[in-house]
Design a protein around this motif. Structure first.
Motif, short mmCIF file in Angstrom:
data_model
loop_
_atom_site.label_atom_id
_atom_site.label_comp_id
_atom_site.label_asym_id
_atom_site.label_seq_id
_atom_site.Cartn_x
_atom_site.Cartn_y
_atom_site.Cartn_z
N LEU A 8 8.23 -19.45 -21.41
CA LEU A 8 7.44 -18.72 -22.40
C LEU A 8 5.94 -18.89 -22.21
N GLU A 9 5.52 -19.98 -21.62
CA GLU A 9 4.09 -20.24 -21.44
C GLU A 9 3.64 -19.86 -20.04
N ALA A 10 4.24 -18.85 -19.48
CA ALA A 10 3.99 -18.50 -18.09
C ALA A 10 2.54 -18.14 -17.82
N ASP A 11 1.85 -17.57 -18.82
CA ASP A 11 0.48 -17.13 -18.57
C ASP A 11 -0.48 -18.28 -18.35
N LEU B 244 6.03 -9.96 -14.29
CA LEU B 244 6.74 -9.28 -15.36
C LEU B 244 6.87 -10.19 -16.59
N ASN B 245 7.15 -11.44 -16.33
CA ASN B 245 7.30 -12.39 -17.43
C ASN B 245 5.98 -12.57 -18.18
N VAL B 246 4.89 -12.62 -17.44
CA VAL B 246 3.57 -12.73 -18.07
C VAL B 246 3.26 -11.48 -18.88
N ALA B 247 3.57 -10.31 -18.31
CA ALA B 247 3.33 -9.06 -19.03
C ALA B 247 4.12 -9.03 -20.34
N ASP B 248 5.38 -9.47 -20.27
CA ASP B 248 6.20 -9.52 -21.48
C ASP B 248 5.64 -10.51 -22.49
N TYR B 249 5.13 -11.62 -22.00
CA TYR B 249 4.51 -12.65 -22.86
C TYR B 249 3.35 -12.05 -23.64
N GLY C 215 1.14 -9.12 -28.83
CA GLY C 215 0.26 -8.06 -29.27
C GLY C 215 -0.93 -7.81 -28.37
N ALA C 216 -0.98 -8.45 -27.21
CA ALA C 216 -2.08 -8.23 -26.25
C ALA C 216 -1.67 -7.09 -25.31
N TYR C 217 -1.68 -5.87 -25.82
CA TYR C 217 -1.07 -4.75 -25.12
C TYR C 217 -1.84 -4.35 -23.86
N LEU C 218 -3.15 -4.43 -23.89
CA LEU C 218 -3.91 -4.10 -22.69
C LEU C 218 -3.62 -5.09 -21.57
N SER C 219 -3.58 -6.37 -21.90
CA SER C 219 -3.26 -7.39 -20.89
C SER C 219 -1.84 -7.20 -20.37
N ALA C 220 -0.92 -6.83 -21.26
CA ALA C 220 0.47 -6.60 -20.85
C ALA C 220 0.54 -5.43 -19.88
N ALA C 221 -0.15 -4.35 -20.20
CA ALA C 221 -0.14 -3.17 -19.32
C ALA C 221 -0.76 -3.49 -17.97
N ASN C 222 -1.84 -4.25 -17.98
CA ASN C 222 -2.52 -4.59 -16.72
C ASN C 222 -1.66 -5.48 -15.84
N ALA D 246 8.86 -3.46 -15.37
CA ALA D 246 7.40 -3.43 -15.47
C ALA D 246 6.94 -2.07 -16.00
N LEU D 247 7.59 -1.01 -15.54
CA LEU D 247 7.26 0.34 -16.04
C LEU D 247 7.56 0.46 -17.53
N VAL D 248 8.65 -0.13 -17.96
CA VAL D 248 8.99 -0.09 -19.39
C VAL D 248 7.88 -0.73 -20.21
N ILE D 249 7.40 -1.88 -19.77
CA ILE D 249 6.32 -2.55 -20.49
C ILE D 249 5.05 -1.70 -20.49
N MET D 250 4.75 -1.07 -19.36
CA MET D 250 3.57 -0.22 -19.28
C MET D 250 3.67 0.93 -20.29
N ILE D 251 4.82 1.57 -20.33
CA ILE D 251 5.01 2.70 -21.25
C ILE D 251 4.81 2.25 -22.70
N LYS D 252 5.49 1.17 -23.06
CA LYS D 252 5.39 0.68 -24.44
C LYS D 252 3.98 0.22 -24.79
N ALA D 253 3.34 -0.47 -23.85
CA ALA D 253 1.99 -0.98 -24.11
C ALA D 253 0.99 0.16 -24.26
N TYR D 254 1.07 1.16 -23.37
CA TYR D 254 0.14 2.30 -23.46
C TYR D 254 0.35 3.07 -24.76
N ARG D 255 1.59 3.17 -25.19
CA ARG D 255 1.85 3.85 -26.46
C ARG D 255 1.25 3.08 -27.63
#
Length: 251
Positions: free
Chosen positions: A129-132, A178-183, A188-195, A213-222
């Motif tokens: 969980l603390e991957a970042d 991917l794990n960091v993006a999900d983290y 709620g850090a959607y821009l960081s998740a998308a990046n 990774a694409l799923v996270i991008m879609i959700k984060a951009y939305r």
């Protein structure tokens, strides 16, 4: 026993003890003796003793042909003795001192292997969980070292194994991103998740982590209200992973 015979016997004993002492004094050993002792220690997996013999060989006979071989073989001894920093430092040193040696590709390979195993062990922790907060530097170094081996020595006997390990590294590093993006997304850090998801997409294409990774991008951009970027990511998802289970929720 006569007094004369006692003196002779005592003299012989002293000579014998002196001879034994001299053979046990490493400073009197030949380069080959050090090398043979090191090889014998390696055979029985006594890597600590092997390291000492290799190092002593270089100290006492630095210009011997055995010294160069010892500098190569001690890399593996350090690796097996679980001293990765020393192994990598020894490999770096050998590569610097003997860049044109016939067996220098082995030093390149070992440097990658040490970093690979070190990185794979750490990635198991980094995928938590603390991957970042952690960076899989050893895994990235291993990838770079193997890449350098393949570039410099395309015909090396170690290339096939290096390529297989690189493939595994790519998959694991993609999972890490991917794990960091999900983290970030879950916090709620959607821009960081998308990046981070985009980074995985651009740097580790064709790995199993890409559709997620694409799923996270879609959700984060939305969540960010960037509809055009979300639509672009969704289109890529539909074209390349039409059977992905998340599509029903995203459409």
């Amino acid at each position: 026993m006569s007094f004369l015979k006692q003196i002779v016997a005592f003299s012989l004993l002293l000579a014998l003890l002196s001879g034994c002492a001299s053979t046990q004094d490493p400073s009197t050993w030949s380069a080959k003796r050090f090398y043979d002792e090191a090889r014998d220690a390696m055979e029985v997996e006594d890597y600590q003793s092997a390291i000492k013999y290799y190092e002593d060989l270089e100290i006492h006979h630095p210009f011997s042909p055995f010294a160069q071989q010892a500098q190569l073989e001690v890399i593996y001894a350090y690796y097996k003795y679980d001293e990765p920093e020393s192994a990598i430092a020894a490999a770096d040193r050998y590569i610097k001192l003997y860049p044109r040696a016939a067996d220098v590709d082995y030093a390149y390979y070992l440097r990658g292997l040490v970093s690979f195993e070190r990185g794979m062990g750490s990635l198991d922790l980094w995928l938590g969980l603390e991957a970042d907060r952690r960076q899989p530097q050893s895994a990235r170094n291993a990838y770079r070292y193997f890449e350098e081996l393949i570039k410099r020595f395309p015909d090396s006997r170690y290339v096939a194994d290096a390529k297989q390990r690189m493939l595994h590294l790519r998959n694991q590093l993609a999972r890490y991103e991917l794990n960091v993006a999900d983290y970030y997304f879950r916090r709620g850090a959607y821009l960081s998740a998308a990046n981070r998801a985009k980074y995985a997409l651009e740097n580790y294409p064709q790995t199993p982590a890409i559709p997620d990774a694409l799923v996270i991008m879609i959700k984060a951009y939305r969540r960010l209200g960037v509809a055009d970027l979300a639509a672009d990511a969704l289109e890529v998802m539909q074209l390349n992973y039409p059977d992905h289970e998340a599509l029903n929720q995203l459409n």
